[in-house]
Design an enzyme around this catalytic site. Structure first.
Site, PDB file in Angstrom:
ATOM      1  N   GLY A 273       0.818  -1.210   0.000  1.00 37.90           N
ATOM      2  CA  GLY A 273       0.000   0.000   0.000  1.00 37.90           C
ATOM      3  C   GLY A 273       0.850   1.258   0.000  1.00 37.90           C
ATOM      4  CB  ALA A 274       1.752   3.699  -2.424  1.00 37.05           C
ATOM      5  N   GLY A 275      -0.315   4.372   0.592  1.00 36.36           N
ATOM      6  CA  GLY A 275      -1.124   5.432   1.198  1.00 36.36           C
ATOM      7  C   GLY A 275      -0.238   6.271   2.112  1.00 36.36           C
TER       8      GLY A 275
ATOM      9  CE  LYS B 291      -7.191  -2.608  -4.872  1.00 32.41           C
ATOM     10  NZ  LYS B 291      -8.413  -2.195  -4.223  1.00 32.41           N
TER      11      LYS B 291
ATOM     12  CB  VAL C 257      -1.858  -7.380  -1.809  1.00 38.69           C
ATOM     13  CG1 VAL C 257      -1.500  -8.531  -0.884  1.00 38.69           C
ATOM     14  CG2 VAL C 257      -0.710  -6.416  -1.948  1.00 38.69           C
TER      15      VAL C 257
ATOM     16  CD  GLU D 116     -13.445  16.906   5.347  1.00 39.38           C
ATOM     17  OE1 GLU D 116     -12.965  15.935   4.747  1.00 39.38           O
ATOM     18  OE2 GLU D 116     -12.748  17.771   5.917  1.00 39.38           O
TER      19      GLU D 116
ATOM     20  CG  ASP E 133      -7.617   4.035   7.646  1.00 39.78           C
ATOM     21  OD1 ASP E 133      -7.085   4.850   8.428  1.00 39.78           O
ATOM     22  OD2 ASP E 133      -8.447   4.380   6.776  1.00 39.78           O
TER      23      ASP E 133
ATOM     24  CB  ALA F  53      -4.410  11.148   6.731  1.00 34.08           C
ATOM     25  CD  GLN F  54      -3.443  14.578  13.442  1.00 39.78           C
ATOM     26  OE1 GLN F  54      -2.893  14.956  14.436  1.00 39.78           O
ATOM     27  NE2 GLN F  54      -4.718  14.780  13.244  1.00 39.78           N
TER      28      GLN F  54
HETATM   29  P1  FAD Z   1      -4.737   4.810   2.468  1.00 32.45           P
HETATM   30  O1  FAD Z   1      -4.313   6.215   2.441  1.00 32.45           O
HETATM   31  O2  FAD Z   1      -6.166   4.483   2.313  1.00 32.45           O
HETATM   32  O3  FAD Z   1      -3.900   4.041   1.342  1.00 32.45           O
HETATM   33  C1  FAD Z   1      -4.015   2.671   1.088  1.00 32.45           C
HETATM   34  C2  FAD Z   1      -3.162   2.320  -0.099  1.00 32.45           C
HETATM   35  O4  FAD Z   1      -3.213   0.908  -0.308  1.00 32.45           O
HETATM   36  C3  FAD Z   1      -3.614   2.951  -1.403  1.00 32.45           C
HETATM   37  O5  FAD Z   1      -2.469   3.380  -2.094  1.00 32.45           O
HETATM   38  C4  FAD Z   1      -4.282   1.796  -2.163  1.00 32.45           C
HETATM   39  O6  FAD Z   1      -4.188   1.938  -3.549  1.00 32.45           O
HETATM   40  C5  FAD Z   1      -3.473   0.608  -1.670  1.00 32.45           C
HETATM   41  N1  FAD Z   1      -4.189  -0.665  -1.691  1.00 32.45           N
HETATM   42  C6  FAD Z   1      -5.407  -0.937  -1.178  1.00 32.45           C
HETATM   43  N2  FAD Z   1      -5.700  -2.238  -1.341  1.00 32.45           N
HETATM   44  C7  FAD Z   1      -4.644  -2.799  -1.964  1.00 32.45           C
HETATM   45  C8  FAD Z   1      -4.353  -4.117  -2.403  1.00 32.45           C
HETATM   46  N3  FAD Z   1      -5.186  -5.120  -2.215  1.00 32.45           N
HETATM   47  N4  FAD Z   1      -3.183  -4.324  -3.053  1.00 32.45           N
HETATM   48  C9  FAD Z   1      -2.297  -3.302  -3.240  1.00 32.45           C
HETATM   49  N5  FAD Z   1      -2.523  -2.055  -2.819  1.00 32.45           N
HETATM   50  C10 FAD Z   1      -3.682  -1.803  -2.195  1.00 32.45           C
HETATM   51  N6  FAD Z   1      -7.800  11.828   7.906  1.00 32.45           N
HETATM   52  C11 FAD Z   1      -7.189  12.908   8.451  1.00 32.45           C
HETATM   53  O7  FAD Z   1      -6.303  12.730   9.303  1.00 32.45           O
HETATM   54  N7  FAD Z   1      -7.506  14.180   8.071  1.00 32.45           N
HETATM   55  C12 FAD Z   1      -8.426  14.451   7.125  1.00 32.45           C
HETATM   56  O8  FAD Z   1      -8.689  15.610   6.797  1.00 32.45           O
HETATM   57  C13 FAD Z   1      -9.087  13.335   6.514  1.00 32.45           C
HETATM   58  N8  FAD Z   1      -9.990  13.560   5.542  1.00 32.45           N
HETATM   59  C14 FAD Z   1     -10.584  12.482   4.924  1.00 32.45           C
HETATM   60  C15 FAD Z   1     -11.503  12.744   3.890  1.00 32.45           C
HETATM   61  C16 FAD Z   1     -12.129  11.690   3.259  1.00 32.45           C
HETATM   62  C17 FAD Z   1     -13.096  11.980   2.146  1.00 32.45           C
HETATM   63  C18 FAD Z   1     -11.824  10.334   3.649  1.00 32.45           C
HETATM   64  C19 FAD Z   1     -12.500   9.186   2.949  1.00 32.45           C
HETATM   65  C20 FAD Z   1     -10.928  10.082   4.658  1.00 32.45           C
HETATM   66  C21 FAD Z   1     -10.291  11.153   5.316  1.00 32.45           C
HETATM   67  N9  FAD Z   1      -9.370  10.941   6.358  1.00 32.45           N
HETATM   68  C22 FAD Z   1      -8.738  12.012   6.935  1.00 32.45           C
HETATM   69  C23 FAD Z   1      -8.990   9.575   6.769  1.00 32.45           C
HETATM   70  C24 FAD Z   1      -7.694   9.182   6.040  1.00 32.45           C
HETATM   71  O9  FAD Z   1      -7.825   9.421   4.666  1.00 32.45           O
HETATM   72  C25 FAD Z   1      -7.302   7.721   6.260  1.00 32.45           C
HETATM   73  O10 FAD Z   1      -7.261   7.460   7.638  1.00 32.45           O
HETATM   74  C26 FAD Z   1      -5.925   7.476   5.635  1.00 32.45           C
HETATM   75  O11 FAD Z   1      -6.009   7.565   4.224  1.00 32.45           O
HETATM   76  C27 FAD Z   1      -5.368   6.095   6.017  1.00 32.45           C
HETATM   77  O12 FAD Z   1      -4.096   5.965   5.450  1.00 32.45           O
HETATM   78  P2  FAD Z   1      -3.512   4.530   5.093  1.00 32.45           P
HETATM   79  O13 FAD Z   1      -2.063   4.737   4.812  1.00 32.45           O
HETATM   80  O14 FAD Z   1      -3.883   3.535   6.120  1.00 32.45           O
HETATM   81  O15 FAD Z   1      -4.277   4.067   3.798  1.00 32.45           O
HETATM   82  P1  NAD Z   2     -17.261   7.583  10.724  1.00 30.80           P
HETATM   83  O1  NAD Z   2     -17.379   6.220  11.243  1.00 30.80           O
HETATM   84  O2  NAD Z   2     -16.453   8.564  11.475  1.00 30.80           O
HETATM   85  O3  NAD Z   2     -18.720   8.211  10.547  1.00 30.80           O
HETATM   86  C1  NAD Z   2     -19.800   7.452  10.044  1.00 30.80           C
HETATM   87  C2  NAD Z   2     -21.110   8.062  10.496  1.00 30.80           C
HETATM   88  O4  NAD Z   2     -22.170   7.301   9.926  1.00 30.80           O
HETATM   89  C3  NAD Z   2     -21.287   8.006  12.005  1.00 30.80           C
HETATM   90  O5  NAD Z   2     -21.657   9.285  12.469  1.00 30.80           O
HETATM   91  C4  NAD Z   2     -22.391   6.973  12.205  1.00 30.80           C
HETATM   92  O6  NAD Z   2     -23.198   7.232  13.324  1.00 30.80           O
HETATM   93  C5  NAD Z   2     -23.174   7.097  10.899  1.00 30.80           C
HETATM   94  N1  NAD Z   2     -23.944   5.887  10.578  1.00 30.80           N
HETATM   95  C6  NAD Z   2     -23.558   4.593  10.742  1.00 30.80           C
HETATM   96  N2  NAD Z   2     -24.555   3.754  10.352  1.00 30.80           N
HETATM   97  C7  NAD Z   2     -25.565   4.536   9.915  1.00 30.80           C
HETATM   98  C8  NAD Z   2     -26.856   4.266   9.374  1.00 30.80           C
HETATM   99  N3  NAD Z   2     -27.306   3.012   9.211  1.00 30.80           N
HETATM  100  N4  NAD Z   2     -27.638   5.292   9.013  1.00 30.80           N
HETATM  101  C9  NAD Z   2     -27.207   6.583   9.159  1.00 30.80           C
HETATM  102  N5  NAD Z   2     -26.005   6.895   9.694  1.00 30.80           N
HETATM  103  C10 NAD Z   2     -25.177   5.895  10.040  1.00 30.80           C
HETATM  104  O7  NAD Z   2     -16.730   7.444   9.202  1.00 30.80           O
HETATM  105  P2  NAD Z   2     -16.092   8.556   8.262  1.00 30.80           P
HETATM  106  O8  NAD Z   2     -16.806   9.840   8.384  1.00 30.80           O
HETATM  107  O9  NAD Z   2     -15.976   7.930   6.926  1.00 30.80           O
HETATM  108  O10 NAD Z   2     -14.632   8.744   8.868  1.00 30.80           O
HETATM  109  C11 NAD Z   2     -13.708   7.660   8.844  1.00 30.80           C
HETATM  110  C12 NAD Z   2     -12.423   8.075   9.517  1.00 30.80           C
HETATM  111  O11 NAD Z   2     -11.771   9.078   8.729  1.00 30.80           O
HETATM  112  C13 NAD Z   2     -12.638   8.685  10.885  1.00 30.80           C
HETATM  113  O12 NAD Z   2     -11.609   8.289  11.732  1.00 30.80           O
HETATM  114  C14 NAD Z   2     -12.551  10.170  10.643  1.00 30.80           C
HETATM  115  O13 NAD Z   2     -12.042  10.869  11.766  1.00 30.80           O
HETATM  116  C15 NAD Z   2     -11.564  10.233   9.483  1.00 30.80           C
HETATM  117  N6  NAD Z   2     -11.855  11.426   8.676  1.00 30.80           N
HETATM  118  C16 NAD Z   2     -11.325  12.603   9.102  1.00 30.80           C
HETATM  119  C17 NAD Z   2     -11.595  13.756   8.409  1.00 30.80           C
HETATM  120  C18 NAD Z   2     -11.012  15.058   8.895  1.00 30.80           C
HETATM  121  O14 NAD Z   2     -10.238  15.045   9.852  1.00 30.80           O
HETATM  122  N7  NAD Z   2     -11.319  16.169   8.259  1.00 30.80           N
HETATM  123  C19 NAD Z   2     -12.417  13.711   7.270  1.00 30.80           C
HETATM  124  C20 NAD Z   2     -12.949  12.482   6.859  1.00 30.80           C
HETATM  125  C21 NAD Z   2     -12.669  11.352   7.591  1.00 30.80           C
END
Ligand code: FAD
Ligand code: NAD
Length: 398
Positions: free
Chosen positions: A11-13, A39, A82, A170, A297, A314-315
């Site tokens: 994973g390159a996250g 991926k 993977v 968001e 994650d 991500a933090q």
């Molecule tokens: P990811 O960043 O998800 O990366 C996973 C990597 O694994 C990807 O490169 C993918 O291509 C690769 N991969 C997946 N499956 C496979 C496989 N089977 N084989 C090979 N490669 C694979 N967190 C914050 O702290 N601040 C924020 O503002 C914030 N905003 C968010 C906004 C949104 C819309 C979302 C959805 C999430 C947000 N998050 C935020 C949460 C944050 O994005 C995740 O917690 C973070 O990306 C996790 O990092 P990671 O390195 O575990 O995996």
């Molecule tokens: P989450 O689990 O934080 O939120 C999901 C929401 O869906 C919850 O409020 C839950 O009560 C609701 N829910 C669950 N089942 C439901 C149902 N059947 N009907 C209606 N509502 C339902 O998930 P997320 O928002 O995707 O966040 C995932 C992770 O990513 C978290 O750790 C979050 O902190 C992080 N994240 C951070 C940021 C940021 O820092 N700006 C932005 C996006 C995500």
């Protein structure tokens, strides 16, 4: 065949890229072979995906080629998916080959959690990857075009976002910014468009500062979002959603932002996990497996102040990556390992253009300044992984 240790990063996250970059810095020449498998041949900014999903920013602003981030003389990069981790053989099975490892870093990110809600997997969209948000964006535009062809289908202008956690909030912020533009483009009366954000808990952003939640909801309501709180979605159908109250909302677009879990591949590998997340030891290793490190994650780290897991962010991932890399280098050199301690630098959530909420330490921020802080956080990530050039190329300074 070389007998130097083989390190494989999956994973390159946020976690995987940080681990790879730190390894390339710390390892001596020929001290280990490092392979980064992902991926896609690009790293994407998951934290940015709500924007291209709604169409308020270009896809390319949410990704960068992996070759620009790692030194390919020091790290082999493999674009592949993977499929299985075979712990007993120390092998990773890819869609098109097999890799052996001595040290493994698992950072494949989370998966969508639908809690088994009927029809959710089949009928809803998910904000998970570049490819998934591209589909959402195209689908939304297509609904406007289709509506103009058959104006009896009011459901085409209804958008349901399931879950008002950070991702849901968001996304509705961006979607409500995009709607006026789409209405203009497709000659649609904006009063016909409905955005519903449905949340099972009694409040949006459960657990977050109540005053900031209220601020966020007021901003979003003014932009046209209708909240339905304390209302769980119990089914998703091709026609829309069915709520716990038995109310049906007809909508041609349902985006599920109701939760995330760890990766099912981990459970299948036989590593002890809770909903796909591994409760790592203080050095970020999987319990009982001294050569397997988990980041982002896929990991579960307990917040000692409340004895509950930190949310997956991500933090967290970006702080874990370098520690994992240092601990692998230390393991190879038979040196003591570092303990991981998470440092919460704050939380900022965007509410669309020029608006955000956030908490940094004890300081609460709203509006313009919170939105500026969000930009700074995004630019900081670009700078960390790609220096000034990436920050200037992809960063949004205005
Ligand atoms: P990811 O960043 O998800 O990366 C996973 C990597 O694994 C990807 O490169 C993918 O291509 C690769 N991969 C997946 N499956 C496979 C496989 N089977 N084989 C090979 N490669 C694979 N967190 C914050 O702290 N601040 C924020 O503002 C914030 N905003 C968010 C906004 C949104 C819309 C979302 C959805 C999430 C947000 N998050 C935020 C949460 C944050 O994005 C995740 O917690 C973070 O990306 C996790 O990092 P990671 O390195 O575990 O995996
Ligand atoms: P989450 O689990 O934080 O939120 C999901 C929401 O869906 C919850 O409020 C839950 O009560 C609701 N829910 C669950 N089942 C439901 C149902 N059947 N009907 C209606 N509502 C339902 O998930 P997320 O928002 O995707 O966040 C995932 C992770 O990513 C978290 O750790 C979050 O902190 C992080 N994240 C951070 C940021 C940021 O820092 N700006 C932005 C996006 C995500």
């Amino acid at each position: 065949m070389s007998n130097i240790p083989k390190i494989v990063i999956l994973g390159a996250g946020y976690g995987g890229i940080m681990a790879a970059q730190r390894l390339q810095k710390e390892l001596n020449y020929n001290e280990a072979d490092v392979t980064l498998v992902s991926k896609h041949d690009y790293h994407y900014f998951t934290t940015h995906l709500h924007m291209p999903a709604a169409g308020t920013d270009a896809i390319d602003n949410a990704r960068v080629s992996i070759s620009k981030l790692v030194d390919e003389f020091k790290i082999d990069t493999v674009k592949s998916t993977v499929q299985e981790i075979r712990i007993e053989d120390k092998k990773v099975i890819l869609e098109d080959g097999t890799l052996s490892y001595d040290y493994l870093v698992i950072g494949v990110g989370g998966e969508v959690e639908t809690f088994g809600i009927p029809g959710m997997t089949e009928n809803a969209f998910f904000i998970r990857s570049i490819n998934s948000v591209r589909v959402i964006c195209e689908h939304i535009e297509h609904q406007f075009a289709l509506y103009k062809q058959d104006e009896t289908r009011a459901d085409r202008l209804n958008f349901v976002v399931g879950g008002a956690g950070f991702t849901g909030i968001e996304f509705v912020g961006e979607l409500s910014d995009r709607i006026p533009q789409l209405c203009k483009q497709f000659d649609v009366d904006p009063s016909l468009v409905n955005i519903y954000n449905i949340e099972a808990a009694p409040t949006a952003l459960p657990g977050f500062d109540p005053a900031l939640v209220e601020y966020a909801m007021n901003v979003l309501k003014k932009k046209g979002v209708t909240f339905k709180l304390a209302t769980a979605i119990k089914e998703c159908t091709p026609e829309g959603v069915l709520l716990a109250t038995d109310e049906e909302i007809k909508a041609a677009t349902v985006v599920w932002t109701g939760g995330v879990r760890g990766n099912s591949m981990i459970e299948k590998a036989g590593i002890e996990a809770m909903r796909g997340r591994v409760k790592v030891d203080e050095h970020l290793r999987a319990p009982g497996h001294d050569n397997i490190f988990i980041v982002g994650d896929n990991s579960l780290v307990i917040n000692p102040e409340i004895d509950r897991p930190y949310p997956p962010t991500a933090q967290m991932a970006m702080q874990q990556g370098p520690v994992v890399a240092s601990n692998i280098v230390a393991s190879i050199r038979n040196q003591p390992l570092k303990k991981f301690t998470y440092e919460n630098k704050g939380t900022v959530a965007s509410l669309g253009k020029g608006q955000a909420i956030g908490v940094v330490g004890k300081t609460k921020l709203t509006g313009f300044w919170a939105a500026q802080l969000k930009k700074v956080i995004d630019i900081r990530w670009l700078f960390i992984i790609g220096g000034f050039s990436l920050a200037f190329k992809k960063g949004k300074f205005f």
